[in-house]
Design a protein around this motif. Structure first.
Motif, PDB file in Angstrom:
ATOM      1  N   GLY A  38       0.825  -1.203   0.000  1.00  0.00           N
ATOM      2  CA  GLY A  38       0.000   0.000   0.000  1.00  0.00           C
ATOM      3  C   GLY A  38       0.858   1.251   0.000  1.00  0.00           C
ATOM      4  N   THR A  39       1.953   1.189  -0.719  1.00  0.00           N
ATOM      5  CA  THR A  39       2.918   2.277  -0.760  1.00  0.00           C
ATOM      6  C   THR A  39       2.492   3.346  -1.754  1.00  0.00           C
ATOM      7  N   ALA A  40       2.634   4.594  -1.372  1.00  0.00           N
ATOM      8  CA  ALA A  40       2.325   5.717  -2.250  1.00  0.00           C
ATOM      9  C   ALA A  40       3.413   5.857  -3.315  1.00  0.00           C
ATOM     10  N   GLN A  41       3.016   6.330  -4.482  1.00  0.00           N
ATOM     11  CA  GLN A  41       3.963   6.504  -5.592  1.00  0.00           C
ATOM     12  C   GLN A  41       5.106   7.435  -5.210  1.00  0.00           C
ATOM     13  N   GLN A  42       4.853   8.463  -4.396  1.00  0.00           N
ATOM     14  CA  GLN A  42       5.904   9.396  -4.007  1.00  0.00           C
ATOM     15  C   GLN A  42       7.005   8.685  -3.221  1.00  0.00           C
ATOM     16  N   ILE A  43       6.630   7.747  -2.384  1.00  0.00           N
ATOM     17  CA  ILE A  43       7.638   6.980  -1.629  1.00  0.00           C
ATOM     18  C   ILE A  43       8.511   6.191  -2.591  1.00  0.00           C
ATOM     19  N   ILE A  44       7.896   5.565  -3.575  1.00  0.00           N
ATOM     20  CA  ILE A  44       8.656   4.784  -4.556  1.00  0.00           C
ATOM     21  C   ILE A  44       9.570   5.707  -5.363  1.00  0.00           C
ATOM     22  N   ASP A  45       9.061   6.854  -5.756  1.00  0.00           N
ATOM     23  CA  ASP A  45       9.879   7.823  -6.498  1.00  0.00           C
ATOM     24  C   ASP A  45      11.094   8.251  -5.675  1.00  0.00           C
ATOM     25  N   ASP A  46      10.892   8.493  -4.379  1.00  0.00           N
ATOM     26  CA  ASP A  46      12.007   8.863  -3.499  1.00  0.00           C
ATOM     27  C   ASP A  46      13.026   7.731  -3.409  1.00  0.00           C
ATOM     28  N   ILE A  47      12.555   6.512  -3.225  1.00  0.00           N
ATOM     29  CA  ILE A  47      13.459   5.361  -3.143  1.00  0.00           C
ATOM     30  C   ILE A  47      14.240   5.233  -4.447  1.00  0.00           C
ATOM     31  N   ASN A  48      13.560   5.374  -5.572  1.00  0.00           N
ATOM     32  CA  ASN A  48      14.230   5.264  -6.866  1.00  0.00           C
ATOM     33  C   ASN A  48      15.320   6.309  -7.048  1.00  0.00           C
ATOM     34  N   GLU A  49      15.161   7.445  -6.378  1.00  0.00           N
ATOM     35  CA  GLU A  49      16.177   8.503  -6.407  1.00  0.00           C
ATOM     36  C   GLU A  49      17.299   8.238  -5.410  1.00  0.00           C
ATOM     37  N   GLY A  50      17.138   7.228  -4.570  1.00  0.00           N
ATOM     38  CA  GLY A  50      18.159   6.910  -3.580  1.00  0.00           C
ATOM     39  C   GLY A  50      17.886   7.479  -2.207  1.00  0.00           C
ATOM     40  N   LYS A  51      16.678   8.000  -2.003  1.00  0.00           N
ATOM     41  CA  LYS A  51      16.307   8.584  -0.712  1.00  0.00           C
ATOM     42  C   LYS A  51      15.514   7.558   0.086  1.00  0.00           C
ATOM     43  N   ILE A  52      16.093   7.119   1.194  1.00  0.00           N
ATOM     44  CA  ILE A  52      15.433   6.127   2.043  1.00  0.00           C
ATOM     45  C   ILE A  52      15.196   6.731   3.415  1.00  0.00           C
ATOM     46  N   ASN A  53      13.931   6.865   3.780  1.00  0.00           N
ATOM     47  CA  ASN A  53      13.560   7.385   5.091  1.00  0.00           C
ATOM     48  C   ASN A  53      13.475   6.206   6.061  1.00  0.00           C
ATOM     49  N   MET A  54      14.523   6.021   6.838  1.00  0.00           N
ATOM     50  CA  MET A  54      14.596   4.887   7.772  1.00  0.00           C
ATOM     51  C   MET A  54      13.569   4.991   8.898  1.00  0.00           C
ATOM     52  N   ASP A  55      12.942   6.137   9.051  1.00  0.00           N
ATOM     53  CA  ASP A  55      11.942   6.323  10.100  1.00  0.00           C
ATOM     54  C   ASP A  55      10.525   6.004   9.628  1.00  0.00           C
ATOM     55  N   ASP A  56      10.360   5.705   8.357  1.00  0.00           N
ATOM     56  CA  ASP A  56       9.039   5.437   7.786  1.00  0.00           C
ATOM     57  C   ASP A  56       8.884   3.938   7.555  1.00  0.00           C
ATOM     58  N   GLU A  57       8.033   3.304   8.355  1.00  0.00           N
ATOM     59  CA  GLU A  57       7.861   1.853   8.260  1.00  0.00           C
ATOM     60  C   GLU A  57       7.353   1.423   6.885  1.00  0.00           C
ATOM     61  N   ASN A  58       6.535   2.251   6.243  1.00  0.00           N
ATOM     62  CA  ASN A  58       6.034   1.923   4.913  1.00  0.00           C
ATOM     63  C   ASN A  58       7.192   1.830   3.919  1.00  0.00           C
ATOM     64  N   VAL A  59       8.160   2.707   4.031  1.00  0.00           N
ATOM     65  CA  VAL A  59       9.357   2.673   3.190  1.00  0.00           C
ATOM     66  C   VAL A  59      10.110   1.373   3.436  1.00  0.00           C
ATOM     67  N   LEU A  60      10.330   1.047   4.698  1.00  0.00           N
ATOM     68  CA  LEU A  60      11.083  -0.153   5.051  1.00  0.00           C
ATOM     69  C   LEU A  60      10.386  -1.422   4.577  1.00  0.00           C
ATOM     70  N   LEU A  61       9.060  -1.468   4.719  1.00  0.00           N
ATOM     71  CA  LEU A  61       8.309  -2.640   4.270  1.00  0.00           C
ATOM     72  C   LEU A  61       8.343  -2.785   2.752  1.00  0.00           C
ATOM     73  N   PHE A  62       8.267  -1.670   2.044  1.00  0.00           N
ATOM     74  CA  PHE A  62       8.344  -1.711   0.588  1.00  0.00           C
ATOM     75  C   PHE A  62       9.718  -2.220   0.143  1.00  0.00           C
ATOM     76  N   ILE A  63      10.773  -1.722   0.753  1.00  0.00           N
ATOM     77  CA  ILE A  63      12.126  -2.164   0.413  1.00  0.00           C
ATOM     78  C   ILE A  63      12.291  -3.642   0.719  1.00  0.00           C
ATOM     79  N   GLU A  64      11.790  -4.070   1.868  1.00  0.00           N
ATOM     80  CA  GLU A  64      11.867  -5.490   2.213  1.00  0.00           C
ATOM     81  C   GLU A  64      11.168  -6.328   1.144  1.00  0.00           C
ATOM     82  N   CYS A  65       9.993  -5.914   0.730  1.00  0.00           N
ATOM     83  CA  CYS A  65       9.231  -6.636  -0.279  1.00  0.00           C
ATOM     84  C   CYS A  65      10.034  -6.768  -1.572  1.00  0.00           C
TER      85      CYS A  65
END
Length: 135
Positions: A38-65
């Motif tokens: 259930g990740t928002a497109q903006q989070i994916i766009d940030d990750i694709n740019e190399g920006k990882i917010n270690m404080d955001d569980e949704n980011v961490l779960l998406f990366i794990e997936c």
């Protein structure tokens, strides 16, 4: 069903992966994980740019997936050096790939989600997802 077949093919045949197959696989896996987590497109766009917010569980779960679907890490968050080597060699020369593997494989953290995200951060020192997709 088509998505499952594509992901299975990525996971099984990763050693023969070309750059085009990696790009296609990234799009597919990100789409699947976006829906699963259930990740928002903006989070994916940030990750694709190399920006990882270690404080955001949704980011961490998406990366794990995504990392698990590519078999870069196993179910226990252990680094899979063989699969990772095959993937990074699709985008890096042998010297860079060897350096990445030496630097990223020993990463550890008691929190599996943080560990997996740190591994991806390490990968991003060499190439971000956007750099791969745009190459």
């Amino acid at each position: 069903m088509k998505t499952i077949v594509i992901i299975s093919a990525i996971c099984v045949c990763v050693s023969a992966m070309t750059l085009d197959e990696l790009k296609s696989g990234l799009h597919t896996v990100q789409s699947v994980c976006m829906k699963e987590i259930g990740t928002a497109q903006q989070i994916i766009d940030d990750i694709n740019e190399g920006k990882i917010n270690m404080d955001d569980e949704n980011v961490l779960l998406f990366i794990e997936c995504t990392m698990k679907k590519f078999n870069v890490v196993d179910e226990n968050a252990n680094f899979n050096e063989k699969i990772s080597s095959d993937i990074v060699r699709a985008v890096l020369n042998d010297n860079e790939a060897d350096q990445l593997l030496a630097e990223c494989s020993p990463i550890s953290d008691p929190n599996a989600l943080i560990k997996i995200s740190k591994i991806l951060e390490c990968f991003f020192k060499y190439k971000t997802i956007n750099q791969i997709l745009n190459s």
